[in-house]
Design a protein around this motif. Structure first.
Motif, PDB file in Angstrom:
ATOM      1  N   SER A   1      35.147  91.396  64.901  1.00 31.99           N
ATOM      2  CA  SER A   1      36.484  91.264  64.315  1.00 31.99           C
ATOM      3  C   SER A   1      36.678  92.253  63.171  1.00 31.99           C
ATOM      4  CB  SER A   1      36.735  89.829  63.841  1.00 31.99           C
ATOM      5  OG  SER A   1      35.791  89.456  62.865  1.00 31.99           O
TER       6      SER A   1
ATOM      7  N   ALA B   1      37.233  95.670  64.723  1.00 32.76           N
ATOM      8  CA  ALA B   1      38.584  95.782  65.277  1.00 32.76           C
ATOM      9  C   ALA B   1      39.603  96.051  64.175  1.00 32.76           C
ATOM     10  CB  ALA B   1      38.948  94.512  66.029  1.00 32.76           C
ATOM     11  N   GLU B   2      39.466  95.382  63.044  1.00 35.41           N
ATOM     12  CA  GLU B   2      40.395  95.594  61.924  1.00 35.41           C
ATOM     13  C   GLU B   2      40.259  97.008  61.364  1.00 35.41           C
ATOM     14  OE1 GLU B   2      42.856  93.614  60.851  1.00 35.41           O
ATOM     15  OE2 GLU B   2      42.315  92.325  62.527  1.00 35.41           O
TER      16      GLU B   2
ATOM     17  N   LYS C   1      41.937  99.419  63.818  1.00 32.57           N
ATOM     18  CA  LYS C   1      43.402  99.332  63.704  1.00 32.57           C
ATOM     19  C   LYS C   1      43.904 100.099  62.490  1.00 32.57           C
ATOM     20  CE  LYS C   1      43.809  94.695  65.644  1.00 32.57           C
ATOM     21  NZ  LYS C   1      44.150  93.309  65.300  1.00 32.57           N
ATOM     22  N   ALA C   2      43.235  99.899  61.356  1.00 28.75           N
ATOM     23  CA  ALA C   2      43.676 100.559  60.115  1.00 28.75           C
ATOM     24  C   ALA C   2      43.522 102.057  60.198  1.00 28.75           C
ATOM     25  CB  ALA C   2      42.886  99.999  58.928  1.00 28.75           C
TER      26      ALA C   2
ATOM     27  N   VAL D   1      43.375 104.014  62.924  1.00 31.80           N
ATOM     28  CA  VAL D   1      44.298 104.577  63.899  1.00 31.80           C
ATOM     29  C   VAL D   1      45.719 104.582  63.339  1.00 31.80           C
ATOM     30  CG1 VAL D   1      45.347 104.206  66.163  1.00 31.80           C
ATOM     31  CG2 VAL D   1      42.871 104.063  65.891  1.00 31.80           C
ATOM     32  N   ARG D   2      46.068 103.521  62.637  1.00 33.62           N
ATOM     33  CA  ARG D   2      47.416 103.413  62.060  1.00 33.62           C
ATOM     34  C   ARG D   2      47.679 104.500  61.019  1.00 33.62           C
ATOM     35  NH1 ARG D   2      49.339  98.031  58.859  1.00 33.62           N
ATOM     36  NH2 ARG D   2      51.486  98.599  58.510  1.00 33.62           N
TER      37      ARG D   2
END
Length: 62
Positions: free
Chosen positions: A48, A51-52, A55-56, A58-59
């Motif tokens: 988890s 994954a966070e 996400k950060a 890539v964003r």
């Protein structure tokens, strides 16, 4: 009455040679590329949390 205290000296013993352990090598599980950034996630990573982080990154890579 006089109190009497016994002082006990600690006894330290040398340990034997440690049993040879298998060397820990980090094993990449996932390699992800986003723009100019390459992420590598290793075995044993908290899924988890990984994954966070993905996400950060890539964003904000865009």
């Amino acid at each position: 009455m006089e109190e009497k205290h016994d002082i006990v000296a600690p006894v330290f013993k040398a340990k034997g040679k440690p049993v040879s352990k298998a060397k820990i090598s980090s094993q990449p599980v996932v390699k992800r590329k986003a723009g100019n950034i390459q992420l590598t996630i290793f075995k044993g990573t908290n899924p988890s949390l990984a994954a966070e982080i993905v996400k950060a990154v890539v964003r904000y890579a865009h």
